[in-house]
Write an enzyme that holds these catalytic residues in place. Structure first.
Site, PDB file in Angstrom:
ATOM      1  N   HIS A   7     -50.283  30.051  33.701  1.00  0.00           N
ATOM      2  CA  HIS A   7     -51.661  29.570  33.632  1.00  0.00           C
ATOM      3  C   HIS A   7     -52.422  30.245  32.503  1.00  0.00           C
ATOM      4  O   HIS A   7     -52.003  31.270  31.977  1.00  0.00           O
ATOM      5  CB  HIS A   7     -52.417  29.770  34.954  1.00  0.00           C
ATOM      6  N   HIS A  79     -57.352  35.444  30.037  1.00  0.00           N
ATOM      7  CA  HIS A  79     -55.960  35.886  29.925  1.00  0.00           C
ATOM      8  C   HIS A  79     -55.008  34.699  29.987  1.00  0.00           C
ATOM      9  O   HIS A  79     -55.395  33.606  30.400  1.00  0.00           O
ATOM     10  CB  HIS A  79     -55.596  36.917  31.003  1.00  0.00           C
ATOM     11  N   GLU A 130     -51.029  38.532  31.536  1.00  0.00           N
ATOM     12  CA  GLU A 130     -50.595  38.731  32.917  1.00  0.00           C
ATOM     13  C   GLU A 130     -49.128  38.312  33.004  1.00  0.00           C
ATOM     14  O   GLU A 130     -48.749  37.278  32.474  1.00  0.00           O
ATOM     15  CB  GLU A 130     -51.449  37.869  33.865  1.00  0.00           C
TER      16      GLU A 130
HETATM   17 CO    CO Z   1     -54.146  35.018  36.194  1.00  0.00          CO
END
Ligand code: CO
Length: 134
Positions: A7, A79, A130
């Site tokens: 994502h 992120h 991440e």
């Molecule tokens: Co995230």
């Protein structure tokens, strides 16, 4: 080591307004806002065929994204999340390569109930990364 992108997360000043833009202007499928008090965010998931976009808004006093919104009052990309098969092996590899892991350096349960690590943006071209165990 990294596999699929999972994502992209965007911090927004107004979750309802951002939802409407993704739904109406961009014609995407968006979820209802979901409060995640244990992560200090409210999230709207934008479901695309190949990836999710997560619209994030601070929730509660100690939200980890409150400062980001202060610095970027109009919102901004926060992120990107890449998947790995094994988070502990990924961690060892990253540390051996000199990458810095944020927080206490241990994997935590992320917003999808899976173990995640966050990597220092200065080590990755100014982008917070991440890493999530798929
Ligand atoms: Co995230």
């Amino acid at each position: 080591m990294i596999g699929k992108m999972n994502h992209v997360a965007i911090v927004v000043p107004d979750l309802a307004a951002a939802s409407v833009i993704y739904k109406n202007t961009l014609g995407a499928r968006v979820s209802q806002p979901k409060p995640m008090p244990e992560h200090g965010v409210s999230t709207v998931f934008v479901d695309l065929p190949n990836i999710k976009v997560e619209l994030l808004h601070p929730l509660g006093k100690n939200s980890p994204i409150a400062k980001f919104l202060e610095r970027n009052p109009g919102g901004g990309m926060h992120h990107i999340c890449y998947e790995v098969e094994d988070i502990e092996r990924a961690k060892e590899h990253l540390l051996a390569q000199g990458a810095r892991i944020l927080g206490d350096g241990e994997a935590k349960t992320g917003a999808h109930g899976k173990p995640v690590l966050f990597l220092h943006p200065k080590d990755f071209s100014g982008t917070l990364i991440e890493i999530e165990q798929a």
